[in-house]
Design a protein around this motif. Structure first.
Motif, mmCIF file in Angstrom:
data_model
loop_
_atom_site.group_PDB
_atom_site.id
_atom_site.type_symbol
_atom_site.label_atom_id
_atom_site.label_comp_id
_atom_site.label_asym_id
_atom_site.label_seq_id
_atom_site.Cartn_x
_atom_site.Cartn_y
_atom_site.Cartn_z
ATOM 1 N N ILE A 22 -18.137 4.004 -1.496
ATOM 2 C CA ILE A 22 -16.922 3.585 -2.210
ATOM 3 C C ILE A 22 -15.682 4.062 -1.465
ATOM 4 O O ILE A 22 -14.719 3.308 -1.280
ATOM 5 C CB ILE A 22 -16.953 4.103 -3.658
ATOM 6 C CG1 ILE A 22 -18.029 3.352 -4.453
ATOM 7 C CG2 ILE A 22 -15.587 3.951 -4.323
ATOM 8 C CD1 ILE A 22 -18.322 3.942 -5.812
ATOM 9 N N VAL A 23 -15.690 5.295 -1.009
ATOM 10 C CA VAL A 23 -14.550 5.825 -0.249
ATOM 11 C C VAL A 23 -14.367 5.029 1.038
ATOM 12 O O VAL A 23 -13.250 4.660 1.406
ATOM 13 C CB VAL A 23 -14.748 7.328 0.040
ATOM 14 C CG1 VAL A 23 -13.728 7.832 1.045
ATOM 15 C CG2 VAL A 23 -14.656 8.126 -1.244
ATOM 16 N N ALA A 24 -15.446 4.726 1.749
ATOM 17 C CA ALA A 24 -15.362 3.959 2.989
ATOM 18 C C ALA A 24 -14.836 2.549 2.744
ATOM 19 O O ALA A 24 -14.082 2.011 3.554
ATOM 20 C CB ALA A 24 -16.727 3.904 3.664
ATOM 21 N N ALA A 25 -15.220 1.936 1.630
ATOM 22 C CA ALA A 25 -14.761 0.576 1.328
ATOM 23 C C ALA A 25 -13.250 0.520 1.148
ATOM 24 O O ALA A 25 -12.610 -0.483 1.479
ATOM 25 C CB ALA A 25 -15.459 0.061 0.079
ATOM 26 N N PHE A 26 -12.659 1.580 0.636
ATOM 27 C CA PHE A 26 -11.206 1.612 0.478
ATOM 28 C C PHE A 26 -10.497 2.085 1.742
ATOM 29 O O PHE A 26 -9.371 1.685 2.009
ATOM 30 C CB PHE A 26 -10.811 2.521 -0.697
ATOM 31 C CG PHE A 26 -11.073 1.899 -2.031
ATOM 32 C CD1 PHE A 26 -10.256 0.896 -2.515
ATOM 33 C CD2 PHE A 26 -12.146 2.308 -2.797
ATOM 34 C CE1 PHE A 26 -10.503 0.303 -3.741
ATOM 35 C CE2 PHE A 26 -12.398 1.735 -4.022
ATOM 36 C CZ PHE A 26 -11.576 0.728 -4.500
ATOM 37 N N ALA A 27 -11.129 2.923 2.534
ATOM 38 C CA ALA A 27 -10.475 3.517 3.700
ATOM 39 C C ALA A 27 -10.478 2.603 4.926
ATOM 40 O O ALA A 27 -9.513 2.596 5.692
ATOM 41 C CB ALA A 27 -11.140 4.842 4.051
ATOM 42 N N LEU A 28 -11.528 1.829 5.152
ATOM 43 C CA LEU A 28 -11.636 1.036 6.380
ATOM 44 C C LEU A 28 -10.538 -0.008 6.545
ATOM 45 O O LEU A 28 -9.989 -0.129 7.648
ATOM 46 C CB LEU A 28 -13.018 0.407 6.474
ATOM 47 C CG LEU A 28 -14.127 1.381 6.871
ATOM 48 C CD1 LEU A 28 -15.478 0.666 6.891
ATOM 49 C CD2 LEU A 28 -13.853 2.021 8.204
ATOM 50 N N PRO A 29 -10.169 -0.795 5.526
ATOM 51 C CA PRO A 29 -9.070 -1.756 5.745
ATOM 52 C C PRO A 29 -7.753 -1.074 6.108
ATOM 53 O O PRO A 29 -7.011 -1.555 6.957
ATOM 54 C CB PRO A 29 -8.962 -2.494 4.418
ATOM 55 C CG PRO A 29 -10.303 -2.338 3.793
ATOM 56 C CD PRO A 29 -10.797 -0.996 4.225
ATOM 57 N N GLY A 30 -7.451 0.038 5.488
ATOM 58 C CA GLY A 30 -6.232 0.773 5.820
ATOM 59 C C GLY A 30 -6.278 1.338 7.221
ATOM 60 O O GLY A 30 -5.278 1.338 7.946
ATOM 61 N N TRP A 31 -7.440 1.802 7.630
ATOM 62 C CA TRP A 31 -7.614 2.342 8.971
ATOM 63 C C TRP A 31 -7.430 1.240 10.009
ATOM 64 O O TRP A 31 -6.752 1.442 11.007
ATOM 65 C CB TRP A 31 -9.001 2.978 9.075
ATOM 66 C CG TRP A 31 -9.300 3.570 10.406
ATOM 67 C CD1 TRP A 31 -8.734 4.681 10.975
ATOM 68 C CD2 TRP A 31 -10.230 3.074 11.360
ATOM 69 N NE1 TRP A 31 -9.266 4.904 12.208
ATOM 70 C CE2 TRP A 31 -10.200 3.938 12.475
ATOM 71 C CE3 TRP A 31 -11.102 1.998 11.371
ATOM 72 C CZ2 TRP A 31 -10.989 3.735 13.592
ATOM 73 C CZ3 TRP A 31 -11.897 1.811 12.479
ATOM 74 C CH2 TRP A 31 -11.833 2.673 13.573
ATOM 75 N N SER A 32 -7.998 0.070 9.754
ATOM 76 C CA SER A 32 -7.842 -1.060 10.682
ATOM 77 C C SER A 32 -6.374 -1.466 10.796
ATOM 78 O O SER A 32 -5.895 -1.802 11.876
ATOM 79 C CB SER A 32 -8.675 -2.249 10.215
ATOM 80 O OG SER A 32 -10.031 -1.921 10.206
ATOM 81 N N GLY A 33 -5.661 -1.446 9.680
ATOM 82 C CA GLY A 33 -4.239 -1.766 9.692
ATOM 83 C C GLY A 33 -3.433 -0.777 10.518
ATOM 84 O O GLY A 33 -2.493 -1.154 11.217
ATOM 85 N N GLN A 34 -3.794 0.493 10.449
ATOM 86 C CA GLN A 34 -3.103 1.507 11.229
ATOM 87 C C GLN A 34 -3.373 1.346 12.724
ATOM 88 O O GLN A 34 -2.490 1.557 13.553
ATOM 89 C CB GLN A 34 -3.510 2.917 10.772
ATOM 90 C CG GLN A 34 -2.969 3.285 9.421
ATOM 91 C CD GLN A 34 -1.450 3.290 9.383
ATOM 92 O OE1 GLN A 34 -0.776 3.679 10.327
ATOM 93 N NE2 GLN A 34 -0.892 2.820 8.290
ATOM 94 N N ILE A 35 -4.585 0.954 13.073
ATOM 95 C CA ILE A 35 -4.911 0.709 14.484
ATOM 96 C C ILE A 35 -4.070 -0.456 15.009
ATOM 97 O O ILE A 35 -3.481 -0.383 16.098
ATOM 98 C CB ILE A 35 -6.416 0.415 14.659
ATOM 99 C CG1 ILE A 35 -7.253 1.620 14.249
ATOM 100 C CG2 ILE A 35 -6.736 -0.026 16.083
ATOM 101 C CD1 ILE A 35 -7.094 2.830 15.116
#
Length: 139
Positions: A22-35
């Motif tokens: 659940i934590v990964a599902a919310f964190a990955l899109p934000g991480w991709s946006g930051q990249i």
């Protein structure tokens, strides 16, 4: 059965894995946006660096040298910079930072970043996603 043996049960392990998912599902899109945001900042920085080079060289600059012709300046290029011919409308030159076709930004809605001698900033193709203001907002 021995007393004092400590271990996780299968149920506890499954709950921990579900929480991590659940934590990964919310964190990955934000991480991709930051990249992506970091790559855009690199492209804008490279454009300003190239503009300083062209301004220092004057009319003798026909192309950009290695290290100034890509973003980031070393390593694998994410954006390739190209010096465009100038006219009266752009003040004498324009520099374009195009995403590499094999790179991570090839489908970026900002497209190609363009900076001209007048300081006008834009993106090509215009209207293909984010506005130029949104694409350049970090600089």
């Amino acid at each position: 059965m021995r007393r004092g043996t400590h271990a996780f049960t299968l149920l506890e392990m499954m709950i921990a894995l579900a929480a991590a998912a659940i934590v990964a599902a919310f964190a990955l899109p934000g991480w991709s946006g930051q990249i992506a945001r970091g790559h855009r900042i690199d492209a804008v920085t490279a454009l300003y660096r190239a503009a300083q080079y062209v301004d220092a060289q004057g009319a003798t600059a026909a192309s950009l040298p290695a290290g100034i012709d890509q973003a980031p300046p070393s390593g694998n290029a994410v954006y390739r910079l190209k010096l465009r011919e100038g006219d009266e409308s752009n003040g004498g030159y324009a520099i374009a930072a195009s995403p590499m076709q094999t790179g991570p930004m090839r489908d970026d809605p900002c497209g190609t970043f363009v900076l001209d001698a007048n300081g006008t900033r834009g993106n090509e193709p215009s209207g293909a996603g984010l506005s130029a203001r949104d694409c350049w907002r970090d600089r």
